[in-house]
Design a protein around this motif. Sequence first.
Motif, PDB file in Angstrom:
ATOM      1  N   VAL A 166       4.876   3.666   2.444  1.00 35.01           N
ATOM      2  CA  VAL A 166       4.719   2.306   1.925  1.00 35.01           C
ATOM      3  C   VAL A 166       4.470   1.362   3.094  1.00 35.01           C
ATOM      4  N   ILE A 167       3.404   0.597   2.995  1.00 32.89           N
ATOM      5  CA  ILE A 167       3.069  -0.415   4.012  1.00 32.89           C
ATOM      6  C   ILE A 167       2.931  -1.757   3.313  1.00 32.89           C
ATOM      7  N   PHE A 179       0.855  -1.186   0.000  1.00 28.08           N
ATOM      8  CA  PHE A 179       0.000   0.000   0.000  1.00 28.08           C
ATOM      9  C   PHE A 179       0.895   1.242   0.000  1.00 28.08           C
ATOM     10  N   VAL A 180       0.623   2.157  -0.902  1.00 23.66           N
ATOM     11  CA  VAL A 180       1.328   3.442  -0.938  1.00 23.66           C
ATOM     12  C   VAL A 180       0.310   4.530  -0.642  1.00 23.66           C
ATOM     13  N   ASN A 181       0.531   5.221   0.479  1.00 22.77           N
ATOM     14  CA  ASN A 181      -0.395   6.276   0.929  1.00 22.77           C
ATOM     15  C   ASN A 181      -1.810   5.745   1.095  1.00 22.77           C
ATOM     16  N   SER A 228     -15.402   1.797  -1.485  1.00 29.16           N
ATOM     17  CA  SER A 228     -15.161   2.436  -0.190  1.00 29.16           C
ATOM     18  C   SER A 228     -13.682   2.463   0.184  1.00 29.16           C
ATOM     19  N   ARG A 229     -12.883   1.555  -0.401  1.00 29.03           N
ATOM     20  CA  ARG A 229     -11.460   1.503  -0.087  1.00 29.03           C
ATOM     21  C   ARG A 229     -10.752   2.786  -0.523  1.00 29.03           C
ATOM     22  N   GLU A 242      -4.354  12.519   7.595  1.00 26.01           N
ATOM     23  CA  GLU A 242      -4.972  11.489   6.758  1.00 26.01           C
ATOM     24  C   GLU A 242      -4.470  10.124   7.180  1.00 26.01           C
ATOM     25  N   ASP A 243      -5.404   9.195   7.427  1.00 24.80           N
ATOM     26  CA  ASP A 243      -5.020   7.827   7.721  1.00 24.80           C
ATOM     27  C   ASP A 243      -5.694   6.902   6.709  1.00 24.80           C
ATOM     28  N   GLU A 244      -5.735   5.630   7.001  1.00 21.92           N
ATOM     29  CA  GLU A 244      -6.257   4.682   6.028  1.00 21.92           C
ATOM     30  C   GLU A 244      -7.755   4.819   5.816  1.00 21.92           C
TER      31      GLU A 244
END
Length: 686
Positions: free
Chosen positions: A464-465, A446-448, A480-481, A566-568
């Motif tokens: 990056v996660i 995941f990027v941002n 929604s993602r 901003e979070d996920e």
Amino acid sequence: MTVFALDIGTRKVTGIIGYMDEDEILHVLDFETIEHPYRYMLDGQIHNIEGVAKVISTIKKRLEERNEVKLEEVAVAVAGRFLKTVTCELEMDVPMDFVDSDFVKQLELLALSKIPLSDQDGLELQCVGYSAVEYKLDGLWMKSLVGHRGKKAYVKVVAALLPNQVVDAMISTLKKVGLKPTFMTLEPIAALEITVPEDLRILNIALVDIGAGTSDIAISKAGFIVGYEMVPMAGDEITEALAQNYLLDFQAAEQLKRNLDSFESVETVTVTDKKVKIDREEAFKVIKPTVEVIAKQIAEKIVKLNNGSPSVVFLVGGGSKLSILRKELANCLQIPEERVSLKSVEQIQKVKSHKQGFVGSEYVTVSGIAYMAASGSGSIYDMVEINGQKVKLLRIGQGQTVLHALLQNGFNLSEIFGDFKPPITFKLNGEIITIPQRKLGGLKVFVNGVETPLYRRLKTGDVVITEKNNTEDDEQVLLSRYVKPYVAIVDGKEFAIVTPKVYVNGQVLEDLNYQIQEGDIVEVEKMDATELMKRFEENLQVVQFYLNGEKKQVKKHKLRLVEVKEDESQIKVIFQTEPVKIQDVIEDSKPIKIKLNGEEIILNRKNNLVVVNGNYVPVETPLEEGMEILFEPYKPIVADVLTMLNINPRRIKNYTLLVNGQKASFVQELKEGDEVTFQFEEKTED
């Protein structure tokens, strides 16, 4: 594509704009050079960020105005007295039928990942450039790996390191003038790249970029650049020797130095305002001890790095123009004098200038910077975060991909990849998003906050996660993602939630549980925090008051944007309320600019007179319901300005007072831009 490059040197800054044609010729369209008015830099390093930023800003503005362009990105090179070099090597399996350029870049990056992040004293270091000095395929030496077949590839690289503070100072300076550094390299790399083309690198050539603060060295041999070095002495030491011997200020000594090879004698003025005529040979005797020290140190560095004297020495940079320095360097290296050659930019076939005056050795390095940036070679640095750790990425060409970043930071290929299902590809706000659905291991990246393919390019600030994907993944890709609500937080409490509008294939869609299909075009409305603040302020309480007898009404409080988080899952827009004050509803009392006897001055207005309910109050007093405010703004008059002249009125016999060319009185009110002229005749003493 226009390229903007800066050579930020110890004594001056040069900027050029140009472009690369299909024959790989750099066309210089315009250039600008400005010397630092003060010694903002020492030994190639920025010490006064504000001062250097002003010089760069002037160059940027002049080039923009003359060429009708907006310059936002810049290519630069760094130098410094703390340059360190390290050698790294790596061998890895070739996971394909033949070696391509992407694999070679990956091989080099993995070798660079072994670079130490600090020295033995704990000083944090950053790689500012590197060169591959050797390739092998299955143990056999190769000049290039691209296109060959084999099982194991090997590379040895030499990397140049500088302290973080040097690089950070460069980036901070550029940001102050609105420039993004999209290309960064080492100064001798840039100079060598354009001065010594690949077909000449079979020769043993030492390139020395002698500036004002440092002498930077790069060595080519057997087709490769084999190392870099730096001597913390250059032209400034010679200038200082002249200044001390002849009692000159630095600028006068610098001008004297520049004219020594052109004139038999040079006239100048000492700090005691005495005119002197200095003979060239006499000046050479004065600077000879300093020149010998500089030449000896450069020669020692070259011999150590090269394991002996080179075949040829190319000199570039403004500090290399003195013939006495070239002669002494040849003597120290024990090579014929004709093998120490001064290279000027007009001699370089890869550079063509469309503007007169672009000549001399001082323009070689900046041309090299522009050439490397235009050709896509060299390195760029981005700061990203990978699983909570800050990582500095060396970008090559258009930048590193997610895959390169993961490999550079310890992940192996078996951890990253798995068996793939057909991906879903769609557009999100114009960006192509591909969702790989993996099974039986591998990673999700995941990027941002957005799941991202491994070939995506990373940029500064990306987060990056990675997540392990141990089971078969049949999860639906829901809308929604990718849609995050905006949550307003006012004084620590949740105030409102706003969901942005979402368009799928041109139609507004409110069902966020919609499953994204192959080829969908998704547009998510971007909401500006300032616009949200205006929307929320409409619901705030109002206050009524009287200003000079006129009834008025405003919001009792105003919102101040604190930050956006901003979070996920959401975007928090955090506000703080502040009371509206008297100063917010009265005329703004800013200083005004006028001219007094032709000289521009700033006239600071005095405190405004504010009376509330019969009492004087400060303008910072919060507004209250029913408050009666009497306000009279301060109006500057001619007499306020004349006090700045420090004139004794008793000494004045006659005078003339004009405002904008017209006769005026001492109590005449002044406005922005007025020109006041006051001339007088003094009384003669008895």
